[in-house]
Design a protein around this motif. Structure first.
Motif, short mmCIF file in Angstrom:
data_model
loop_
_atom_site.label_atom_id
_atom_site.label_comp_id
_atom_site.label_asym_id
_atom_site.label_seq_id
_atom_site.Cartn_x
_atom_site.Cartn_y
_atom_site.Cartn_z
N THR A 1 0.77 -1.11 0.09
CA THR A 1 -0.10 0.12 -0.07
C THR A 1 0.91 1.51 0.04
O THR A 1 0.51 2.28 -0.68
CB THR A 1 -1.11 -0.14 1.17
OG1 THR A 1 -1.68 -1.19 1.14
CG2 THR A 1 -1.91 1.27 1.15
N LEU A 2 1.78 1.31 0.71
CA LEU A 2 2.87 2.23 0.89
C LEU A 2 3.36 2.71 -0.59
O LEU A 2 3.46 3.83 -0.91
CB LEU A 2 3.75 2.27 1.81
CG LEU A 2 5.02 3.11 2.06
CD1 LEU A 2 4.19 4.50 2.68
CD2 LEU A 2 6.03 2.75 3.24
N TYR A 3 3.96 1.66 -1.37
CA TYR A 3 4.56 1.80 -2.48
C TYR A 3 3.49 2.14 -3.60
O TYR A 3 3.77 3.08 -4.01
CB TYR A 3 5.00 0.36 -3.04
CG TYR A 3 5.12 0.38 -4.53
CD1 TYR A 3 6.76 0.82 -4.94
CD2 TYR A 3 4.48 -0.12 -5.33
CE1 TYR A 3 7.03 0.81 -6.29
CE2 TYR A 3 4.78 -0.31 -6.78
CZ TYR A 3 6.01 0.36 -7.17
OH TYR A 3 6.20 0.29 -8.42
N GLN A 4 2.30 1.90 -3.36
CA GLN A 4 1.33 2.26 -4.46
C GLN A 4 1.14 3.70 -4.21
O GLN A 4 0.91 4.39 -4.97
CB GLN A 4 -0.13 1.36 -4.25
CG GLN A 4 0.09 0.10 -4.70
CD GLN A 4 0.31 -0.21 -6.15
OE1 GLN A 4 1.19 0.12 -6.60
NE2 GLN A 4 -0.86 -0.45 -6.84
N ASP A 5 1.01 4.20 -2.88
CA ASP A 5 0.74 5.51 -2.52
C ASP A 5 1.83 6.35 -3.18
O ASP A 5 1.59 7.70 -3.48
CB ASP A 5 0.58 5.79 -1.18
CG ASP A 5 -0.92 5.18 -0.41
OD1 ASP A 5 -1.58 4.98 -1.39
OD2 ASP A 5 -0.75 4.96 0.57
N ARG B 1 3.99 5.70 -5.56
CA ARG B 1 3.89 5.81 -6.93
C ARG B 1 2.66 6.68 -7.45
O ARG B 1 3.11 7.42 -8.37
CB ARG B 1 3.40 4.32 -7.35
CG ARG B 1 3.63 4.15 -8.85
CD ARG B 1 3.57 2.53 -9.39
NE ARG B 1 3.82 2.51 -10.69
CZ ARG B 1 3.06 2.68 -11.72
NH1 ARG B 1 1.71 3.01 -11.40
NH2 ARG B 1 3.11 2.68 -12.84
N ALA B 2 1.63 6.72 -6.91
CA ALA B 2 0.49 7.68 -7.16
C ALA B 2 0.95 9.08 -7.09
O ALA B 2 0.68 10.05 -7.89
CB ALA B 2 -0.63 7.21 -6.43
N ILE B 3 1.81 9.35 -5.96
CA ILE B 3 2.33 10.84 -5.87
C ILE B 3 3.13 11.07 -6.97
O ILE B 3 3.14 12.09 -7.52
CB ILE B 3 2.67 10.83 -4.35
CG1 ILE B 3 1.90 10.68 -3.33
CG2 ILE B 3 3.55 12.34 -4.22
CD1 ILE B 3 2.07 10.71 -1.86
N SER B 4 4.05 10.03 -7.21
CA SER B 4 5.13 10.54 -8.20
C SER B 4 4.51 10.90 -9.72
O SER B 4 4.94 11.71 -10.41
CB SER B 4 6.42 9.35 -8.04
OG SER B 4 5.76 8.10 -8.84
N LEU B 5 3.49 9.86 -10.08
CA LEU B 5 2.87 10.00 -11.27
C LEU B 5 2.20 11.42 -11.37
O LEU B 5 2.09 12.15 -12.69
CB LEU B 5 1.87 8.82 -11.46
CG LEU B 5 2.53 7.40 -11.64
CD1 LEU B 5 1.44 6.44 -11.76
CD2 LEU B 5 3.38 7.54 -12.99
N ARG B 6 1.27 11.81 -10.09
CA ARG B 6 0.74 13.16 -10.15
C ARG B 6 1.57 14.13 -10.29
O ARG B 6 1.44 15.21 -11.15
CB ARG B 6 -0.01 13.37 -9.01
CG ARG B 6 -1.26 12.48 -9.06
CD ARG B 6 -2.40 12.89 -7.85
NE ARG B 6 -1.73 12.87 -6.66
CZ ARG B 6 -1.78 11.92 -5.82
NH1 ARG B 6 -2.40 10.85 -5.89
NH2 ARG B 6 -1.26 12.03 -4.56
N SER B 7 3.01 14.11 -9.66
CA SER B 7 4.00 15.12 -9.78
C SER B 7 4.53 15.25 -11.16
O SER B 7 4.69 16.28 -11.83
CB SER B 7 5.06 14.80 -8.86
OG SER B 7 4.62 14.77 -7.51
#
Length: 101
Positions: A81-85, A87-93
């Motif tokens: 879950t931490l990895y997914q969160d 990854r989502a932050i880096s994709l949005r950035s």
């Protein structure tokens, strides 16, 4: 289990919370916190205010036990879950940066 003035003071110290910070989070006055921490002052506090203070302290990590207070143990984060969160932050950035170019 009722909590004592000593437990409230100890929980606040354990969590490094000043009286005014605790009062603000619990949406009560600093006078209420002072009364709760005084030996005889807790009897002049409404049960709702005492419960609000207790909830803030417990949500911040305090665990009231029969003869004191301790920091509640926190379960280790789920790595997937931490990895997914993250990854989502880096994709949005990355998407925001591409829009700025």
């Amino acid at each position: 289990m009722p909590i004592s003035p000593e437990q409230i003071r100890a929980a606040r110290a354990l969590l490094l919370l000043e009286q005014n910070d605790l009062a603000q989070r619990a949406e009560v006055s600093v006078i209420t916190i002072r009364r709760l921490e005084a030996a005889l002052g807790a009897s002049r506090i409404t049960p709702a205010n005492l419960e609000a203070v207790r909830q803030v302290l417990e949500n911040a990590g305090a665990e009231f036990i029969s003869d004191g207070v301790r920091r509640r143990r926190v379960a280790p984060p789920d790595t997937h879950t931490l990895y997914q969160d993250l990854r989502a932050i880096s994709l949005r950035s990355g998407a925001r940066l591409r829009k700025q170019e």
